[in-house]
Motif scaffolding. Structure first.
Motif, PDB file in Angstrom:
ATOM      1  N   TYR A 226     -68.171 -24.363 -17.119  1.00  0.00           N
ATOM      2  CA  TYR A 226     -69.145 -24.990 -18.014  1.00  0.00           C
ATOM      3  C   TYR A 226     -68.502 -26.231 -18.624  1.00  0.00           C
ATOM      4  CZ  TYR A 226     -71.581 -25.556 -22.534  1.00  0.00           C
ATOM      5  OH  TYR A 226     -72.243 -26.039 -23.635  1.00  0.00           O
ATOM      6  N   VAL A 227     -69.244 -27.339 -18.651  1.00  0.00           N
ATOM      7  CA  VAL A 227     -68.740 -28.594 -19.210  1.00  0.00           C
ATOM      8  C   VAL A 227     -69.705 -29.072 -20.290  1.00  0.00           C
ATOM      9  CG1 VAL A 227     -68.043 -30.969 -18.738  1.00  0.00           C
ATOM     10  CG2 VAL A 227     -67.686 -29.204 -16.997  1.00  0.00           C
ATOM     11  N   ALA A 228     -69.201 -29.337 -21.494  1.00  0.00           N
ATOM     12  CA  ALA A 228     -70.030 -29.787 -22.624  1.00  0.00           C
ATOM     13  C   ALA A 228     -69.531 -31.136 -23.116  1.00  0.00           C
ATOM     14  CB  ALA A 228     -69.992 -28.760 -23.745  1.00  0.00           C
TER      15      ALA A 228
ATOM     16  N   THR B 166     -62.457 -38.035 -20.957  1.00  0.00           N
ATOM     17  CA  THR B 166     -63.420 -38.845 -21.693  1.00  0.00           C
ATOM     18  C   THR B 166     -64.400 -39.485 -20.732  1.00  0.00           C
ATOM     19  OG1 THR B 166     -61.810 -39.317 -23.437  1.00  0.00           O
ATOM     20  CG2 THR B 166     -63.721 -40.765 -23.294  1.00  0.00           C
ATOM     21  N   LEU B 167     -65.693 -39.296 -21.014  1.00  0.00           N
ATOM     22  CA  LEU B 167     -66.744 -39.860 -20.170  1.00  0.00           C
ATOM     23  C   LEU B 167     -67.689 -40.684 -21.042  1.00  0.00           C
ATOM     24  CD1 LEU B 167     -68.196 -40.073 -17.443  1.00  0.00           C
ATOM     25  CD2 LEU B 167     -69.384 -37.943 -17.990  1.00  0.00           C
ATOM     26  N   LYS B 168     -67.706 -41.993 -20.820  1.00  0.00           N
ATOM     27  CA  LYS B 168     -68.526 -42.919 -21.606  1.00  0.00           C
ATOM     28  C   LYS B 168     -68.275 -42.758 -23.102  1.00  0.00           C
ATOM     29  CE  LYS B 168     -72.292 -44.071 -18.493  1.00  0.00           C
ATOM     30  NZ  LYS B 168     -73.759 -44.263 -18.344  1.00  0.00           N
ATOM     31  N   GLY B 169     -67.000 -42.628 -23.465  1.00  0.00           N
ATOM     32  CA  GLY B 169     -66.615 -42.557 -24.867  1.00  0.00           C
ATOM     33  C   GLY B 169     -66.728 -41.194 -25.500  1.00  0.00           C
ATOM     34  N   SER B 170     -67.168 -40.192 -24.756  1.00  0.00           N
ATOM     35  CA  SER B 170     -67.316 -38.841 -25.297  1.00  0.00           C
ATOM     36  C   SER B 170     -66.282 -37.912 -24.660  1.00  0.00           C
ATOM     37  CB  SER B 170     -68.722 -38.316 -25.022  1.00  0.00           C
ATOM     38  OG  SER B 170     -68.862 -37.002 -25.505  1.00  0.00           O
ATOM     39  N   LYS B 171     -65.589 -37.148 -25.495  1.00  0.00           N
ATOM     40  CA  LYS B 171     -64.572 -36.224 -25.019  1.00  0.00           C
ATOM     41  C   LYS B 171     -65.228 -34.950 -24.500  1.00  0.00           C
ATOM     42  CE  LYS B 171     -60.199 -34.096 -26.462  1.00  0.00           C
ATOM     43  NZ  LYS B 171     -59.277 -33.874 -27.592  1.00  0.00           N
TER      44      LYS B 171
END
Length: 710
Positions: free
Chosen positions: A543-545, A605-610
């Protein structure tokens, strides 16, 4: 809605005739329970069952059973929703039916079903049926089971005489014309065919096929593929062939609305395929009107659904040919292939772009008898002349098991029924189970965080906890000395991730404690979470959040493409807004690859979100079921019910013991099966005054080592 995207496809390796023959000899010589050697080619099962794709109808289940039992040599096609590799190597098919039990029962007694959750890696939601066993025989079927000395029911055929064929039993041996096999007006209404003049089908285009059909009327095979859009089901692919196999229409179609789910695992249609397409639904409707003569007879698989998606109606739809009788017509007219018309064969399309034209709507067990196989039925129930089940409660589950251990090895297709008895499936108990499961799910999705300062900012709390997953509701608890926040998530993984990562963390200026509700039902929560992690269905799934709303599915595919052995990406979407839920699931071909991916993704980090990640707890059908129960039961339940029901009634305590024994019986039967045996366990579902409860199916091939072994 929800969406599953296949990242890595798997092709079936070619097998020569000599290899298949040698494998059959090895299988014949092999003893039950022996693991196949590295040189032995074994059967394996593949199914992409996520989100809405995990809901399987009775007809789709028939597809699986028919192909597994009969194979291609008897005109059976690969099921549209899963795939059996090396079907000819199957040693047999065993179906275990648990009457009057549903998905609800499996998860209420999840810890008691130890064997089922450890062995069967493929699960699906099953559309409930009032009498599942009778439906396997088909409407109007009249089998003649024989009673054994133990009161068990055994069905077999000692002859493949043509007179046993269901077509001959229904219509006799006298030659008949084409018009003898048409749908009646009552059947059209029953099966939801669009009819001109009905207010329900207002706006549909009329084909103009209004001429009286005769025995010489031309046949046309129609097949469609659909995707899910904001509007509903929309056509993405249409094919039409005539009785000689000539392709008349073979077109991709551009949906009018935004696509929510391409249903690639079933249709083979992808976003890339539709990008250059300009053909619209109205273009297809115009071409169909030009192609079809006024006395055309349409033939197809689930033709009612295709006509609805095409928004096509006609005056004389009662002239449609019954799909299950087309095989008999082909013998008399020589207009279609003797073994059944398949759009894929006529159009030379890949298998995933088409479906067989014919449903298995006649008696399934009779079809086996016609091919010379000996189907076996063992259970507490037997079928009377009307095809309905009659109880024979003098037979115990232990007796059924003993008989099954003796007779199943002698049959290529077996149906075994284990029953808990009517006293354990009362409406009152079912209502209690439903309430308990719903309340427990709500408690598992709920956490309490605090204490916070009096002037804390709720927005800061929501932002922090939202990084663990989608939040359904968030409320401030003011009954305490200092305020706490009650957070209810939409997925189990999010709640567990919050407990694991935010307990003791500083949030909104306070060092907080994160915990689940303290109720009697939650005392075994830690045990349940651990067992869900170890569930065979969750092997290789993480699961990835922490996904931003601006992140697209294409972004995720590009971002995660570097991960080793990634097989599928599952992106849950909201039913109303069609926006994704800020989380996704990744399925890997190997468990170790999933473990390695966890180390890489945590801190990514993806588009500034960890991003945050953990092992999955509720993949596939369970994710969808939890979402449905959570939204249908209101935003939040109280704990009043558990205060009343802390002492379980004796009937439920007794039921727990019986369920555990039932699981042991299934384990003993499974261990006795020969390797390469397809085993399907069915909780048919329940229809009662308290509502309909979906069924559950578990399936697997004994000895199957997963897709990587295929």
């Amino acid at each position: 809605m929800v969406k599953a995207v296949c990242v890595n496809g798997l092709k079936r390796p070619a097998e020569g005739a000599g290899e298949r023959q040698a494998a059959r000899k090895r299988r014949k010589a092999a003893g039950g329970g022996r693991e196949p050697g590295p040189e032995e080619k074994s059967s394996c099962l593949s199914a992409a069952l996520f989100g809405e794709d995990c809901e399987i109808s009775r007809d789709q289940l028939y597809e699986l059973l028919k192909f597994a039992a009969l194979g291609k040599c008897h005109s059976a096609a690969q099921p549209s929703w899963c795939r059996i590799y090396r079907q000819s190597h199957l040693a047999g098919v065993v179906v275990i039916v648990l009457p009057e039990m549903s998905q609800l029962h499996f998860y209420q007694f999840y810890l008691q079903f130890r064997h089922l959750r450890k062995v069967f890696r493929h699960r699906f939601t099953l559309t409930p049926s009032a009498n599942f066993l009778a439906s396997l025989y088909g409407e109007g079927a009249n089998p003649k089971p024989q009673n054994t000395a133990q009161g068990l029911t055994s069905t077999s055929s000692k002859s493949s005489d043509l007179k046993c064929d269901p077509i001959f039993q229904k219509y006799g041996g006298k030659k008949r014309g084409l018009t003898s096999y048409i749908l009646t007006s009552e059947e059209l209404n029953k099966y939801d065919y669009p009819i001109k003049g009905s207010t329900r089908w207002k706006g549909y285009v009329c084909t103009g096929c209004d001429k009286q059909r005769t025995d010489s009327s031309p046949l046309f095979g129609l097949d469609c593929e659909m995707c899910l859009t904001a509007k509903g089901n929309e056509v993405t692919y249409v094919s039409l062939v005539d009785a000689r196999g000539q392709c008349l229409l073979n077109e991709l179609v551009k949906p009018q609305s935004e696509v929510v789910n391409y249903r690639t695992s079933f249709s083979g249609i992808t976003e890339e395929m539709l990008l250059p397409v300009k053909t619209s639904l109205s273009d297809i409707q115009t071409r169909l009107k030009k192609i079809l003569p006024r006395d055309a007879v349409l033939v197809g698989h689930s033709l009612n659904n295709d006509l609805q998606a095409l928004e096509v109606a006609e005056l004389n739809l009662e002239m449609l040919l019954k799909a299950e009788n087309l095989a008999e017509v082909s013998k008399k007219k020589d207009a279609l292939q003797p073994q059944g018309c398949r759009v894929q064969q006529q159009l030379n399309e890949p298998p995933h772009l088409s479906k067989p034209c014919f449903l298995l709507s006649a008696s399934f067990l009779e079809c086996l008898q016609v091919t010379g196989q000996k189907p076996l039925l063992l259970g507490r129930q037997e079928l009377d002349s009307s095809g309905l089940c009659q109880s024979n409660l003098s037979t115990s589950n232990k007796q059924i098991l003993q008989k099954a251990l003796e007779d199943v090895p002698l049959s290529t297709f077996s149906i075994i029924q284990f029953s808990l008895g009517p006293e354990n499936i009362s409406s009152r108990l079912l209502a209690e189970l439903c309430e308990k499961v719903g309340s427990k799910l709500t408690d598992m999705l709920t956490i309490y965080a605090g204490p916070f300062e009096e002037n804390f900012r709720l927005k800061s709390v929501k932002k922090k906890f939202g990084k663990c997953g989608p939040i359904q509701c968030l409320t401030v608890v003011t009954e305490t000395y200092q305020p706490y926040v009650c957070i209810q998530y939409e997925v189990l993984e999010a709640a567990q991730l919050a407990v694991e990562s935010l307990n003791g963390a500083e949030v909104a200026g306070s060092c907080i404690k994160v915990q689940r509700p303290v109720t009697a039902a939650m005392l075994d929560c830690d045990v349940l979470i651990k067992e869900l992690e170890l569930d065979v269905e969750n092997e290789g799934v993480i699961y990835v959040a922490g996904l931003k709303q601006s992140v697209t599915e294409k972004d995720l595919q590009e971002e995660f493409s570097q991960l080793k052995d990634l097989e599928m990406l599952f992106l849950p979407k909201d039913l109303q807004s069609a926006k994704h839920r800020n989380c996704c699931f990744l399925k890997f071909q190997k468990s170790q690859s999933a473990v390695d991916a966890l180390e890489v993704i945590n801190g990514w980090t993806l588009k500034g979100s960890k991003l945050r990640s953990r092992h999955a707890l509720a993949s596939g059908h369970l994710w969808r079921w939890i979402w449905q129960m959570n939204h249908s039961n209101g935003k939040q339940r109280g704990n009043i019910f558990y205060k009343k029901m802390q002492q379980l009634p004796d009937s439920e305590q007794d039921l727990k013991k019986k369920v555990k024994k039932l699981d042991n019986h299934i384990q003993k039967l499974y261990r006795s099966l020969q390797n390469n045996t397809l085993c399907v366990v069915l909780f048919p579902g329940v229809n009662s005054t308290y509502g309909s409860q979906s069924g559950l199916g578990l399936m697997g091939i004994k000895g199957d080592r997963g897709r990587s072994a295929c």
